[in-house]
Design a protein around this motif. Structure first.
Motif, PDB file in Angstrom:
ATOM      1  N   VAL A   1       0.836  -1.205   0.000  1.00  0.00           N
ATOM      2  CA  VAL A   1       0.000   0.000   0.000  1.00  0.00           C
ATOM      3  C   VAL A   1       0.870   1.254   0.000  1.00  0.00           C
ATOM      4  O   VAL A   1       0.606   2.216  -0.735  1.00  0.00           O
ATOM      5  CB  VAL A   1      -0.943   0.001   1.219  1.00  0.00           C
ATOM      6  CG1 VAL A   1      -1.672   1.332   1.331  1.00  0.00           C
ATOM      7  CG2 VAL A   1      -1.959  -1.134   1.110  1.00  0.00           C
ATOM      8  N   LEU A   2       1.919   1.247   0.817  1.00  0.00           N
ATOM      9  CA  LEU A   2       2.824   2.404   0.860  1.00  0.00           C
ATOM     10  C   LEU A   2       3.520   2.608  -0.483  1.00  0.00           C
ATOM     11  O   LEU A   2       3.705   3.741  -0.940  1.00  0.00           O
ATOM     12  CB  LEU A   2       3.857   2.214   1.972  1.00  0.00           C
ATOM     13  CG  LEU A   2       3.335   2.347   3.405  1.00  0.00           C
ATOM     14  CD1 LEU A   2       4.429   2.007   4.402  1.00  0.00           C
ATOM     15  CD2 LEU A   2       2.811   3.758   3.661  1.00  0.00           C
ATOM     16  N   TRP A   3       3.900   1.513  -1.120  1.00  0.00           N
ATOM     17  CA  TRP A   3       4.555   1.614  -2.427  1.00  0.00           C
ATOM     18  C   TRP A   3       3.592   2.181  -3.464  1.00  0.00           C
ATOM     19  O   TRP A   3       3.975   2.992  -4.312  1.00  0.00           O
ATOM     20  CB  TRP A   3       5.067   0.248  -2.862  1.00  0.00           C
ATOM     21  CG  TRP A   3       5.863   0.289  -4.130  1.00  0.00           C
ATOM     22  CD1 TRP A   3       5.459  -0.075  -5.372  1.00  0.00           C
ATOM     23  CD2 TRP A   3       7.215   0.748  -4.281  1.00  0.00           C
ATOM     24  NE1 TRP A   3       6.453   0.116  -6.292  1.00  0.00           N
ATOM     25  CE2 TRP A   3       7.549   0.624  -5.645  1.00  0.00           C
ATOM     26  CE3 TRP A   3       8.163   1.245  -3.389  1.00  0.00           C
ATOM     27  CZ2 TRP A   3       8.796   0.987  -6.140  1.00  0.00           C
ATOM     28  CZ3 TRP A   3       9.407   1.599  -3.890  1.00  0.00           C
ATOM     29  CH2 TRP A   3       9.707   1.469  -5.245  1.00  0.00           C
ATOM     30  N   PHE A   4       2.352   1.757  -3.402  1.00  0.00           N
ATOM     31  CA  PHE A   4       1.317   2.279  -4.305  1.00  0.00           C
ATOM     32  C   PHE A   4       1.196   3.789  -4.133  1.00  0.00           C
ATOM     33  O   PHE A   4       1.113   4.543  -5.108  1.00  0.00           O
ATOM     34  CB  PHE A   4      -0.003   1.577  -4.006  1.00  0.00           C
ATOM     35  CG  PHE A   4      -1.082   1.812  -5.032  1.00  0.00           C
ATOM     36  CD1 PHE A   4      -0.796   2.319  -6.291  1.00  0.00           C
ATOM     37  CD2 PHE A   4      -2.406   1.509  -4.737  1.00  0.00           C
ATOM     38  CE1 PHE A   4      -1.789   2.524  -7.233  1.00  0.00           C
ATOM     39  CE2 PHE A   4      -3.409   1.711  -5.669  1.00  0.00           C
ATOM     40  CZ  PHE A   4      -3.099   2.226  -6.916  1.00  0.00           C
ATOM     41  N   CYS A   5       1.199   4.239  -2.874  1.00  0.00           N
ATOM     42  CA  CYS A   5       1.113   5.680  -2.598  1.00  0.00           C
ATOM     43  C   CYS A   5       2.317   6.422  -3.179  1.00  0.00           C
ATOM     44  O   CYS A   5       2.176   7.513  -3.740  1.00  0.00           O
ATOM     45  CB  CYS A   5       1.045   5.925  -1.095  1.00  0.00           C
ATOM     46  SG  CYS A   5      -0.500   5.415  -0.317  1.00  0.00           S
ATOM     47  N   SER A   6       3.495   5.833  -3.038  1.00  0.00           N
ATOM     48  CA  SER A   6       4.706   6.503  -3.520  1.00  0.00           C
ATOM     49  C   SER A   6       4.739   6.584  -5.037  1.00  0.00           C
ATOM     50  O   SER A   6       5.262   7.543  -5.605  1.00  0.00           O
ATOM     51  CB  SER A   6       5.950   5.760  -3.012  1.00  0.00           C
ATOM     52  OG  SER A   6       6.058   4.474  -3.614  1.00  0.00           O
ATOM     53  N   VAL A   7       4.171   5.589  -5.707  1.00  0.00           N
ATOM     54  CA  VAL A   7       4.138   5.589  -7.175  1.00  0.00           C
ATOM     55  C   VAL A   7       3.259   6.720  -7.688  1.00  0.00           C
ATOM     56  O   VAL A   7       3.581   7.397  -8.668  1.00  0.00           O
ATOM     57  CB  VAL A   7       3.630   4.234  -7.704  1.00  0.00           C
ATOM     58  CG1 VAL A   7       3.345   4.314  -9.199  1.00  0.00           C
ATOM     59  CG2 VAL A   7       4.655   3.148  -7.424  1.00  0.00           C
ATOM     60  N   VAL A   8       2.121   6.926  -7.025  1.00  0.00           N
ATOM     61  CA  VAL A   8       1.215   7.994  -7.436  1.00  0.00           C
ATOM     62  C   VAL A   8       1.866   9.349  -7.222  1.00  0.00           C
ATOM     63  O   VAL A   8       1.778  10.236  -8.049  1.00  0.00           O
ATOM     64  CB  VAL A   8      -0.106   7.911  -6.647  1.00  0.00           C
ATOM     65  CG1 VAL A   8      -1.017   9.072  -7.009  1.00  0.00           C
ATOM     66  CG2 VAL A   8      -0.806   6.598  -6.939  1.00  0.00           C
TER      67      VAL A   8
END
Length: 236
Positions: free
Chosen positions: A229-236
């Protein structure tokens, strides 16, 4: 109705509502099939470390006891909060994703030049695939699977609709504006990014809240959920 390893929990509760008390005792209301898909009793007993023979005996005792005024009435409705995410993801994949991608590949093939396609359309296609297809699938799947593996209600359910609206609005806005990125409407690009970021931030908040609210013991996969989830946030 005979209880065996392949007995569907939803069918059992529908015929014998008094068994709901047993499933609630073992905290199998959400992930245990009462509000879930049609899956067998033995599967959930093993998945949630419940001794199969013990729960079967308790279910039989509840059935023999019969229905009384304290018997809980259960709405056997499967939770489909994820459905709109999957359906929209498929729609985007088949239209701006696959269809536009196929058209561009055909055009590049006819020109025998990989760089002949308009770059802004390539970016539009890529963004639609990443956020419209993959992104919506990730969010929808997480809303479905996390409550089941953590055996807890999805927290802040009302925010899932807000998350969906922001994600779709941001992605569609990007699809419409990207081909004209150098024109006067280019100021809409950061707005689309902001909408997508807010959607993912809400998604992260819902998933973190759900995981932390669970009374299940911490599992090895919890850190992968959080990191993902944190990685998803960082990608956005």
């Amino acid at each position: 109705m005979e209880i065996n390893r392949n007995t569907i929990i939803k069918d059992l509760v529908k015929k014998y509502p008094q068994t709901m008390a047993v499933f609630r005792k073992y905290n199998l209301v959400v992930a245990g099939g009462v509000r879930g898909p049609n899956e067998p009793l033995a599967f959930f007993a093993k998945a949630h470390e419940v001794v199969y023979d013990e729960i079967v005996e308790e279910l039989k005792a509840a059935i023999e006891k019969g229905v009384d005024e304290d018997t809980e009435k259960v709405a056997l409705v499967e939770d489909k909060v994820y459905a709109k995410f999957f359906k929209t993801a498929i729609l985007m994949a088949l239209t701006i994703g696959v269809a536009v991608g196929a058209i561009m590949l055909t055009y590049m093939g006819s020109k025998h030049n990989f760089h002949s396609a308009v770059h802004s359309l390539v970016q539009t296609h890529g963004h639609a695939q990443l956020f419209g297809w993959v992104g919506l699938c990730i969010i929808g799947f997480a809303y479905y699977i996390v409550p089941r593996v953590k055996n807890v209600e999805l927290k802040y359910r009302e925010l899932t609709t807000v998350c969906f609206g922001l994600m779709v609005s941001g992605t569609v806005l990007r699809i419409l504006v990207q081909p004209y990125a150098n024109k006067f409407i280019s100021f809409l690009l950061p707005i689309s990014g902001l909408l997508e970021f807010l959607a993912v931030a809400i998604f992260a908040f819902i998933i973190f809240s759900t995981v932390l609210a669970s009374k299940e013991k911490r599992e090895a996969y919890d850190k992968f959920i959080m990191a993902g989830v944190l990685w998803f946030c960082s990608v956005v």
